[in-house]
Design a protein around this motif. Structure first.
Motif, PDB file in Angstrom:
ATOM      1  N   PRO A   1       0.765  -1.197  -0.087  1.00 53.19           N
ATOM      2  CA  PRO A   1      -0.186   0.098  -0.042  1.00 53.19           C
ATOM      3  C   PRO A   1       0.937   1.216  -0.016  1.00 53.19           C
ATOM      4  CG  PRO A   1       0.372  -1.075   2.053  1.00 53.19           C
ATOM      5  CD  PRO A   1       0.605  -1.889   1.204  1.00 53.19           C
ATOM      6  N   GLY A   2       2.115   1.247   0.439  1.00 51.32           N
ATOM      7  CA  GLY A   2       2.981   2.418   0.435  1.00 51.32           C
ATOM      8  C   GLY A   2       4.093   2.393  -0.362  1.00 51.32           C
ATOM      9  N   LEU A   3       5.128   3.057  -0.198  1.00 56.33           N
ATOM     10  CA  LEU A   3       6.212   3.227  -0.806  1.00 56.33           C
ATOM     11  C   LEU A   3       7.376   2.730  -0.185  1.00 56.33           C
ATOM     12  CD1 LEU A   3       7.921   6.124  -0.217  1.00 56.33           C
ATOM     13  CD2 LEU A   3       6.083   7.127  -1.512  1.00 56.33           C
ATOM     14  N   HIS A   4       8.502   2.407  -0.646  1.00 56.68           N
ATOM     15  CA  HIS A   4       9.629   2.028   0.009  1.00 56.68           C
ATOM     16  C   HIS A   4      10.876   2.959  -0.611  1.00 56.68           C
ATOM     17  CE1 HIS A   4      12.472  -0.698   1.905  1.00 56.68           C
ATOM     18  NE2 HIS A   4      13.369  -0.343   1.007  1.00 56.68           N
ATOM     19  N   ILE A   5      11.773   3.151   0.710  1.00 55.07           N
ATOM     20  CA  ILE A   5      13.076   4.266   0.241  1.00 55.07           C
ATOM     21  C   ILE A   5      14.175   3.545   0.990  1.00 55.07           C
ATOM     22  CG2 ILE A   5      14.071   6.404   0.532  1.00 55.07           C
ATOM     23  CD1 ILE A   5      11.399   7.672   0.511  1.00 55.07           C
ATOM     24  N   ASN A   6      15.154   3.288  -0.054  1.00 52.18           N
ATOM     25  CA  ASN A   6      16.529   2.631   0.625  1.00 52.18           C
ATOM     26  C   ASN A   6      17.258   4.026   1.142  1.00 52.18           C
ATOM     27  OD1 ASN A   6      16.045   0.199  -0.277  1.00 52.18           O
ATOM     28  ND2 ASN A   6      16.973   0.516  -2.155  1.00 52.18           N
ATOM     29  N   ARG A   7      17.369   4.420   2.474  1.00 57.77           N
ATOM     30  CA  ARG A   7      17.810   5.420   2.846  1.00 57.77           C
ATOM     31  C   ARG A   7      19.289   5.585   2.936  1.00 57.77           C
ATOM     32  NH1 ARG A   7      13.631   8.474   3.734  1.00 57.77           N
ATOM     33  NH2 ARG A   7      11.721   7.897   4.478  1.00 57.77           N
ATOM     34  N   ASP A   8      19.894   6.066   2.058  1.00 55.36           N
ATOM     35  CA  ASP A   8      21.359   6.583   2.167  1.00 55.36           C
ATOM     36  C   ASP A   8      22.394   5.197   1.850  1.00 55.36           C
ATOM     37  OD1 ASP A   8      20.885   9.080   2.484  1.00 55.36           O
ATOM     38  OD2 ASP A   8      20.776   8.893   4.565  1.00 55.36           O
ATOM     39  N   CYS A   9      21.603   4.200   1.323  1.00 56.57           N
ATOM     40  CA  CYS A   9      22.584   2.826   1.012  1.00 56.57           C
ATOM     41  C   CYS A   9      21.878   2.134  -0.022  1.00 56.57           C
ATOM     42  CB  CYS A   9      22.928   2.363   2.364  1.00 56.57           C
ATOM     43  SG  CYS A   9      21.423   1.898   3.416  1.00 56.57           S
ATOM     44  N   GLY A  10      22.815   1.086  -0.643  1.00 53.58           N
ATOM     45  CA  GLY A  10      22.385   0.463  -1.904  1.00 53.58           C
ATOM     46  C   GLY A  10      21.023  -0.324  -1.721  1.00 53.58           C
ATOM     47  N   PRO A  11      20.615  -1.031  -2.857  1.00 53.20           N
ATOM     48  CA  PRO A  11      21.535  -0.880  -4.406  1.00 53.20           C
ATOM     49  C   PRO A  11      21.518   0.510  -4.746  1.00 53.20           C
ATOM     50  CG  PRO A  11      19.236  -1.787  -4.658  1.00 53.20           C
ATOM     51  CD  PRO A  11      19.533  -1.761  -3.277  1.00 53.20           C
ATOM     52  N   TRP A  12      22.826   0.952  -5.180  1.00 52.94           N
ATOM     53  CA  TRP A  12      22.942   2.085  -5.647  1.00 52.94           C
ATOM     54  C   TRP A  12      22.100   2.804  -6.626  1.00 52.94           C
ATOM     55  CZ3 TRP A  12      25.451   4.105  -1.796  1.00 52.94           C
ATOM     56  CH2 TRP A  12      26.078   3.275  -1.262  1.00 52.94           C
ATOM     57  N   ASP A  13      21.586   2.028  -7.552  1.00 59.29           N
ATOM     58  CA  ASP A  13      20.558   2.455  -8.521  1.00 59.29           C
ATOM     59  C   ASP A  13      19.444   3.136  -7.747  1.00 59.29           C
ATOM     60  OD1 ASP A  13      22.227   1.937 -10.446  1.00 59.29           O
ATOM     61  OD2 ASP A  13      21.294   0.343 -11.139  1.00 59.29           O
ATOM     62  N   TRP A  14      18.933   2.803  -6.652  1.00 60.49           N
ATOM     63  CA  TRP A  14      17.813   2.961  -5.798  1.00 60.49           C
ATOM     64  C   TRP A  14      18.047   3.806  -4.423  1.00 60.49           C
ATOM     65  CZ3 TRP A  14      13.507   3.078  -8.468  1.00 60.49           C
ATOM     66  CH2 TRP A  14      13.384   2.425  -9.613  1.00 60.49           C
ATOM     67  N   VAL A  15      19.108   4.365  -4.168  1.00 63.36           N
ATOM     68  CA  VAL A  15      19.407   5.134  -3.010  1.00 63.36           C
ATOM     69  C   VAL A  15      18.582   6.354  -3.068  1.00 63.36           C
ATOM     70  CG1 VAL A  15      21.053   6.264  -1.548  1.00 63.36           C
ATOM     71  CG2 VAL A  15      21.669   4.107  -2.989  1.00 63.36           C
ATOM     72  N   ASN A  16      17.777   6.466  -1.922  1.00 64.22           N
ATOM     73  CA  ASN A  16      16.988   7.752  -1.648  1.00 64.22           C
ATOM     74  C   ASN A  16      15.896   8.097  -2.758  1.00 64.22           C
ATOM     75  OD1 ASN A  16      17.970   8.135   0.911  1.00 64.22           O
ATOM     76  ND2 ASN A  16      19.810   9.180  -0.230  1.00 64.22           N
ATOM     77  N   ILE A  17      15.420   6.937  -3.629  1.00 67.96           N
ATOM     78  CA  ILE A  17      14.597   7.339  -4.544  1.00 67.96           C
ATOM     79  C   ILE A  17      13.312   6.277  -4.281  1.00 67.96           C
ATOM     80  CG2 ILE A  17      14.132   6.771  -7.117  1.00 67.96           C
ATOM     81  CD1 ILE A  17      16.965   6.916  -7.772  1.00 67.96           C
ATOM     82  N   PRO A  18      12.280   6.775  -4.133  1.00 62.67           N
ATOM     83  CA  PRO A  18      11.164   6.167  -3.769  1.00 62.67           C
ATOM     84  C   PRO A  18      10.401   4.901  -4.776  1.00 62.67           C
ATOM     85  CG  PRO A  18      10.642   8.723  -3.596  1.00 62.67           C
ATOM     86  CD  PRO A  18      11.829   8.360  -4.364  1.00 62.67           C
ATOM     87  N   GLN A  19      10.324   3.817  -4.225  1.00 59.86           N
ATOM     88  CA  GLN A  19       9.969   2.793  -5.139  1.00 59.86           C
ATOM     89  C   GLN A  19       8.662   2.558  -4.772  1.00 59.86           C
ATOM     90  OE1 GLN A  19      12.660  -0.810  -4.375  1.00 59.86           O
ATOM     91  NE2 GLN A  19      13.940   0.501  -3.750  1.00 59.86           N
ATOM     92  N   ILE A  20       7.884   2.791  -5.920  1.00 55.93           N
ATOM     93  CA  ILE A  20       6.127   2.688  -5.699  1.00 55.93           C
ATOM     94  C   ILE A  20       5.642   1.205  -6.346  1.00 55.93           C
ATOM     95  CG2 ILE A  20       4.049   3.636  -6.408  1.00 55.93           C
ATOM     96  CD1 ILE A  20       5.349   6.449  -6.409  1.00 55.93           C
ATOM     97  N   GLY A  21       5.198   0.388  -5.653  1.00 53.48           N
ATOM     98  CA  GLY A  21       5.001  -1.034  -6.021  1.00 53.48           C
ATOM     99  C   GLY A  21       5.704  -2.106  -5.593  1.00 53.48           C
ATOM    100  N   SER A  22       5.816  -3.116  -6.279  1.00 54.44           N
ATOM    101  CA  SER A  22       6.246  -4.289  -5.757  1.00 54.44           C
ATOM    102  C   SER A  22       7.816  -4.241  -5.933  1.00 54.44           C
ATOM    103  CB  SER A  22       5.844  -5.408  -6.763  1.00 54.44           C
ATOM    104  OG  SER A  22       4.360  -5.672  -6.768  1.00 54.44           O
ATOM    105  N   HIS A  23       8.566  -5.161  -4.840  1.00 54.11           N
ATOM    106  CA  HIS A  23       9.778  -4.964  -4.658  1.00 54.11           C
ATOM    107  C   HIS A  23      10.737  -5.902  -4.003  1.00 54.11           C
ATOM    108  CE1 HIS A  23       7.930  -2.449  -1.281  1.00 54.11           C
ATOM    109  NE2 HIS A  23       9.165  -3.111  -0.506  1.00 54.11           N
ATOM    110  N   HIS A  24      11.759  -6.349  -4.040  1.00 59.13           N
ATOM    111  CA  HIS A  24      12.353  -7.436  -3.568  1.00 59.13           C
ATOM    112  C   HIS A  24      13.602  -7.039  -2.609  1.00 59.13           C
ATOM    113  CE1 HIS A  24      14.761 -11.457  -4.668  1.00 59.13           C
ATOM    114  NE2 HIS A  24      14.199 -11.286  -3.657  1.00 59.13           N
ATOM    115  N   HIS A  25      13.538  -7.327  -1.433  1.00 59.91           N
ATOM    116  CA  HIS A  25      14.622  -7.271  -0.454  1.00 59.91           C
ATOM    117  C   HIS A  25      15.448  -8.545  -0.609  1.00 59.91           C
ATOM    118  CE1 HIS A  25      12.570  -3.936   1.835  1.00 59.91           C
ATOM    119  NE2 HIS A  25      11.488  -4.580   1.110  1.00 59.91           N
ATOM    120  N   ALA A  26      16.151  -8.591  -1.686  1.00 60.55           N
ATOM    121  CA  ALA A  26      16.933  -9.795  -2.036  1.00 60.55           C
ATOM    122  C   ALA A  26      18.109 -10.050  -1.021  1.00 60.55           C
ATOM    123  CB  ALA A  26      17.550  -9.911  -3.405  1.00 60.55           C
ATOM    124  N   PHE A  27      18.324 -11.295  -0.560  1.00 62.63           N
ATOM    125  CA  PHE A  27      19.232 -11.661  -0.022  1.00 62.63           C
ATOM    126  C   PHE A  27      20.985 -10.974  -0.203  1.00 62.63           C
ATOM    127  CE2 PHE A  27      22.903 -14.579   1.033  1.00 62.63           C
ATOM    128  CZ  PHE A  27      22.862 -14.853   2.500  1.00 62.63           C
TER     129      PHE A  27
END
Length: 147
Positions: free
Chosen positions: A63-89
């Protein structure tokens, strides 16, 4: 999946042909009133002498968004992710410390998004390396509506 207060939860131990893998389990969470949305699957380790650690988590249509605060993966640092996402091992394991980043919190979006629950089940089984028939991961008993 059980339904306390609208939350559907499944917790299943994982095993090989030689028997159960001690401490390794699959957790599934859905919301009864949110058909085809807000589903979480998590591979976790709850072994003797350790607190339960998420190893990998997949959040489908949250229902909400996810943000990687100040750390990787580098393509997604501090960029809001709206929708499905994967916290990979691979992006949450702390090599050399034999542990995970706290709560396996770094993620990357799932692109393209998974169109339905069947595709989500396939994605979970492939990513978590779970073998079995297509119904190994059951459908949540979603409610048809409140009225």
């Amino acid at each position: 999946m059980d339904a306390p207060k609208g939350r559907l939860e499944m917790l299943a131990p994982l095993e090989t042909e030689n028997g159960p893998l001690e401490g390794l389990r699959l957790r599934g969470i859905a919301v009864a009133a949110r058909r085809e949305a807000n589903v979480l699957f998590q591979l976790e380790y709850d072994g003797p002498g350790r607190k339960c650690e998420p190893l990998s988590r997949i959040e489908w249509r949250p229902p909400g968004l996810h943000i990687n605060r100040d750390c990787g993966p580098w393509d997604w640092v501090n960029i809001p992710q709206i929708g499905s996402h994967h916290h990979a091992f691979e992006i949450n394991y702390l090599d050399g410390k034999d542990t995970m980043k706290r709560n396996a919190r770094q993620s990357a979006p799932i692109v393209p998004d998974l169109p339905d629950y069947d595709d989500l089940r396939k994605f979970v089984m492939k990513d978590f390396k779970i073998n079995g028939p297509g119904d190994t991961i059951p459908y949540p008993p979603w409610s048809e509506g409140l009225f």
